[in-house]
Design a protein around this motif. Sequence first.
Motif, PDB file in Angstrom:
ATOM      1  N   LEU A 159      79.318  -1.279  49.615  1.00 14.96           N
ATOM      2  CA  LEU A 159      79.014  -0.194  48.335  1.00 14.96           C
ATOM      3  C   LEU A 159      79.137   1.093  48.490  1.00 14.96           C
ATOM      4  O   LEU A 159      78.342   1.553  49.520  1.00 14.96           O
ATOM      5  CB  LEU A 159      77.641  -0.559  47.667  1.00 14.96           C
ATOM      6  N   VAL A 160      80.096   1.763  48.480  1.00 16.67           N
ATOM      7  CA  VAL A 160      80.445   3.005  48.757  1.00 16.67           C
ATOM      8  C   VAL A 160      80.521   4.189  47.765  1.00 16.67           C
ATOM      9  O   VAL A 160      81.025   4.093  46.744  1.00 16.67           O
ATOM     10  CB  VAL A 160      82.347   2.821  49.395  1.00 16.67           C
ATOM     11  N   THR A 161      79.989   5.010  48.344  1.00 11.03           N
ATOM     12  CA  THR A 161      79.623   6.345  47.511  1.00 11.03           C
ATOM     13  C   THR A 161      80.776   7.722  48.089  1.00 11.03           C
ATOM     14  O   THR A 161      81.076   7.646  49.020  1.00 11.03           O
ATOM     15  CB  THR A 161      78.287   6.941  48.043  1.00 11.03           C
ATOM     16  N   LEU A 162      81.377   8.008  46.812  1.00 17.10           N
ATOM     17  CA  LEU A 162      82.336   8.896  47.388  1.00 17.10           C
ATOM     18  C   LEU A 162      81.923  10.431  47.527  1.00 17.10           C
ATOM     19  O   LEU A 162      82.503  10.934  48.425  1.00 17.10           O
ATOM     20  CB  LEU A 162      83.551   9.065  45.980  1.00 17.10           C
ATOM     21  N   PHE A 163      80.660  10.619  46.823  1.00 19.21           N
ATOM     22  CA  PHE A 163      80.235  12.135  46.993  1.00 19.21           C
ATOM     23  C   PHE A 163      78.795  12.016  47.366  1.00 19.21           C
ATOM     24  O   PHE A 163      77.994  11.661  46.416  1.00 19.21           O
ATOM     25  CB  PHE A 163      80.627  13.032  46.183  1.00 19.21           C
ATOM     26  N   HIS A 164      78.286  12.157  48.495  1.00 14.03           N
ATOM     27  CA  HIS A 164      76.754  12.303  48.685  1.00 14.03           C
ATOM     28  C   HIS A 164      76.534  13.680  49.385  1.00 14.03           C
ATOM     29  O   HIS A 164      76.163  13.617  50.639  1.00 14.03           O
ATOM     30  CB  HIS A 164      76.438  11.135  49.537  1.00 14.03           C
ATOM     31  N   TRP A 165      76.772  14.619  48.590  1.00 11.88           N
ATOM     32  CA  TRP A 165      76.381  15.968  48.922  1.00 11.88           C
ATOM     33  C   TRP A 165      77.097  16.931  49.886  1.00 11.88           C
ATOM     34  O   TRP A 165      76.916  17.986  50.020  1.00 11.88           O
ATOM     35  CB  TRP A 165      74.841  16.040  49.378  1.00 11.88           C
ATOM     36  N   ARG A 195      93.307   4.176  46.959  1.00 10.88           N
ATOM     37  CA  ARG A 195      94.417   3.679  47.703  1.00 10.88           C
ATOM     38  C   ARG A 195      94.264   3.111  49.074  1.00 10.88           C
ATOM     39  O   ARG A 195      94.757   2.053  49.338  1.00 10.88           O
ATOM     40  CB  ARG A 195      95.446   4.886  47.535  1.00 10.88           C
ATOM     41  N   GLU A 196      93.267   3.795  49.750  1.00 10.16           N
ATOM     42  CA  GLU A 196      93.286   3.645  51.307  1.00 10.16           C
ATOM     43  C   GLU A 196      92.306   2.556  51.607  1.00 10.16           C
ATOM     44  O   GLU A 196      92.631   1.674  52.497  1.00 10.16           O
ATOM     45  CB  GLU A 196      92.839   4.776  52.139  1.00 10.16           C
ATOM     46  N   PHE A 197      91.404   2.515  50.594  1.00  9.52           N
ATOM     47  CA  PHE A 197      90.223   1.530  51.002  1.00  9.52           C
ATOM     48  C   PHE A 197      89.900   0.256  50.178  1.00  9.52           C
ATOM     49  O   PHE A 197      89.095  -0.416  50.304  1.00  9.52           O
ATOM     50  CB  PHE A 197      89.019   2.241  51.404  1.00  9.52           C
ATOM     51  N   GLY A 198      90.767   0.598  48.647  1.00  8.16           N
ATOM     52  CA  GLY A 198      90.109  -0.352  47.738  1.00  8.16           C
ATOM     53  C   GLY A 198      90.514  -1.850  47.806  1.00  8.16           C
ATOM     54  O   GLY A 198      90.034  -2.590  46.961  1.00  8.16           O
ATOM     55  N   ASP A 199      91.286  -2.194  48.755  1.00  7.26           N
ATOM     56  CA  ASP A 199      91.603  -3.553  48.930  1.00  7.26           C
ATOM     57  C   ASP A 199      90.197  -4.437  49.537  1.00  7.26           C
ATOM     58  O   ASP A 199      90.061  -5.323  49.287  1.00  7.26           O
ATOM     59  CB  ASP A 199      92.838  -3.649  49.861  1.00  7.26           C
ATOM     60  N   ARG A 200      89.259  -3.606  50.233  1.00  2.32           N
ATOM     61  CA  ARG A 200      88.283  -4.013  50.793  1.00  2.32           C
ATOM     62  C   ARG A 200      86.982  -3.558  50.064  1.00  2.32           C
ATOM     63  O   ARG A 200      85.916  -4.401  50.312  1.00  2.32           O
ATOM     64  CB  ARG A 200      88.103  -3.920  52.385  1.00  2.32           C
ATOM     65  N   ILE A 201      86.880  -2.488  49.401  1.00  2.00           N
ATOM     66  CA  ILE A 201      85.715  -2.003  48.676  1.00  2.00           C
ATOM     67  C   ILE A 201      85.890  -2.597  47.242  1.00  2.00           C
ATOM     68  O   ILE A 201      86.714  -1.965  46.495  1.00  2.00           O
ATOM     69  CB  ILE A 201      85.734  -0.487  48.771  1.00  2.00           C
ATOM     70  N   LYS A 202      84.949  -3.212  46.724  1.00  2.00           N
ATOM     71  CA  LYS A 202      84.946  -4.148  45.281  1.00  2.00           C
ATOM     72  C   LYS A 202      83.889  -3.205  44.403  1.00  2.00           C
ATOM     73  O   LYS A 202      83.630  -3.455  43.260  1.00  2.00           O
ATOM     74  CB  LYS A 202      84.699  -5.472  45.333  1.00  2.00           C
ATOM     75  N   SER A 203      83.234  -2.462  45.169  1.00  2.00           N
ATOM     76  CA  SER A 203      82.152  -1.721  44.572  1.00  2.00           C
ATOM     77  C   SER A 203      81.820  -0.127  44.862  1.00  2.00           C
ATOM     78  O   SER A 203      81.677   0.083  46.012  1.00  2.00           O
ATOM     79  CB  SER A 203      80.501  -2.303  44.769  1.00  2.00           C
ATOM     80  N   TRP A 204      82.070   0.677  43.979  1.00  2.00           N
ATOM     81  CA  TRP A 204      82.019   2.208  44.162  1.00  2.00           C
ATOM     82  C   TRP A 204      81.282   3.076  43.487  1.00  2.00           C
ATOM     83  O   TRP A 204      80.733   2.649  42.436  1.00  2.00           O
ATOM     84  CB  TRP A 204      83.459   2.670  43.813  1.00  2.00           C
ATOM     85  N   ILE A 205      80.690   4.037  43.962  1.00  2.00           N
ATOM     86  CA  ILE A 205      79.686   4.971  43.285  1.00  2.00           C
ATOM     87  C   ILE A 205      80.412   6.309  43.438  1.00  2.00           C
ATOM     88  O   ILE A 205      80.904   6.755  44.518  1.00  2.00           O
ATOM     89  CB  ILE A 205      78.363   5.027  44.035  1.00  2.00           C
TER      90      ILE A 205
END
Length: 524
Positions: A159-165, A195-205
């Motif tokens: 579960l990957v966060t794009l921006f954490h401060w 584009r780079e990671f979305g094939d393995r990341i199915k949950s984004w914040i």
Amino acid sequence: MLVGADHEAVRRRRSTALHGNMAITTWIWTTIGLLALCHSSVAYTKFPEGFTFGVATAAHQIEGAWNVSGKSENVWDRLSHSRPEMIIDGTNGDVACESYYRYQEDVEELEYLGVDFYRFSLSWARILPTGRIDQINPDGIRYYNDLLNALAEKNIEPLVTLFHWDLPQTLQDLGGWANPKMIDYFRDYSDVCFREFGDRIKSWITFNEPYEICEDAYGDDKKAPAIDSHGVGNYLCSDNLLKSHAESYHLYNEKYRPTQNGRIMISINSIWYEPSDPSNEEQVALAEVANQFKFGWFAHPIFTAEGGYPAVMVENVARQSAAEGLNKPRLEQFDEYWIQRIKGTSDFLGINHYTTHLITGAGLDPLAKSPSWLKDIGAVTTMEVGGDSASEWLRVVPTGFANLLRWCKSSYNDPPIYITENGFSDRGTLLDYGRISYFDAYLSEILNVIYDDGVKVLGYTAWTLMDNFEWRAGFSERFGFYHVNITDPARPRTAKLSAEYYKQLIANRELPQDARFKDPAVRK
């Protein structure tokens, strides 16, 4: 909108608004109170089928390797290096938990706990050293690919966060989140990550805790970049952040979701505000105002049918701005295009919650600057409630968590909810009974609202995997399941008793009843 109005007209409008708020919020608080009273006497311990458990970390707090392998300086690097006195214990994130080099050990810890998912964040400055897409760092891409592949081997969902401060300092030099160009920069950064990671990341914040980003970093000096443009910079930030979130959501929805089949949300944090005296109508109304200013500031534009900032927030800031002699309010409602563009841009409601504070009455809070978000609320608050932790701001009030969840159900049309952070701080003991007690009480309240109130809580994320760099508290406040010895260059991790508690909880999908998790002093 209030410019030119005479003082009597302003007074009448304020009185009418307050009475309207009282009527609505008295109903809300009556409903919450009745729901609490109507709970069954059953002590729920078992979590529903499909409920998921995870832990959370953030890049700057654990990775270290602050200036190697192509990573550029971020705002927290700049703050801790140029103003070290602002970090309580004088530490920084240069080495942190050294997870950049020891991510495999982190994954082993996750496997030991048995988590369903691991919430972590990407370092913008590690992926795009200039903050822009003119330079993509291959070592940054490699590092996160290695981490994702290691998680996949253990069947742990990311579960990957794009921006954490941790904004790249190059972008802060251009104004950071007060600059409208950030909308484009964040969209471009999101595009690279999808584009780079979305094939393995199915949950984004998209964003973690937008309140902290805008109020504590641009409206105060509590977080990097510590701009302290109180009452001005915080609202410029929220405009650009919400627009950036919406653009990232629409990019994923239109370009990547059809093939990657993932989901994307925002994690909104909130202290829950309650009236000190629930029978006091003024306090009840002001508690609702405070919750709208805190949680509603970012939730209302996304999760309500009408969209836009909460009306009471727009009205209060307009009134205060007029009193300050300004020609335009410091916070203005979005135009119709952006109201529609932002509305509905989250597949779930992510909630970070730790504590509850009380409203004691109307007036100027002793901590309020002029102008400021706190002054715009117009209420006096206190932290004198509940039990202690190692953090001054964190009081143990489990029932407040339940009330927040009920409020979100009624305020935002019963959304599906993920608890994306919740945790307790101490000074680092291995027999961390206080943390276990906190988790047990807060998780119990989650079960109450699931079974008695029908709140759609689908998953829970504990903060945090290991003791880490807790921003301006440095390593003086510890939230981890694993103790990290920062005086040892090897940064050894040692499991605390709470790690065993969480491991048993996840294995059985039930609150542990094992006597060894009870504080001996309490047992006696």
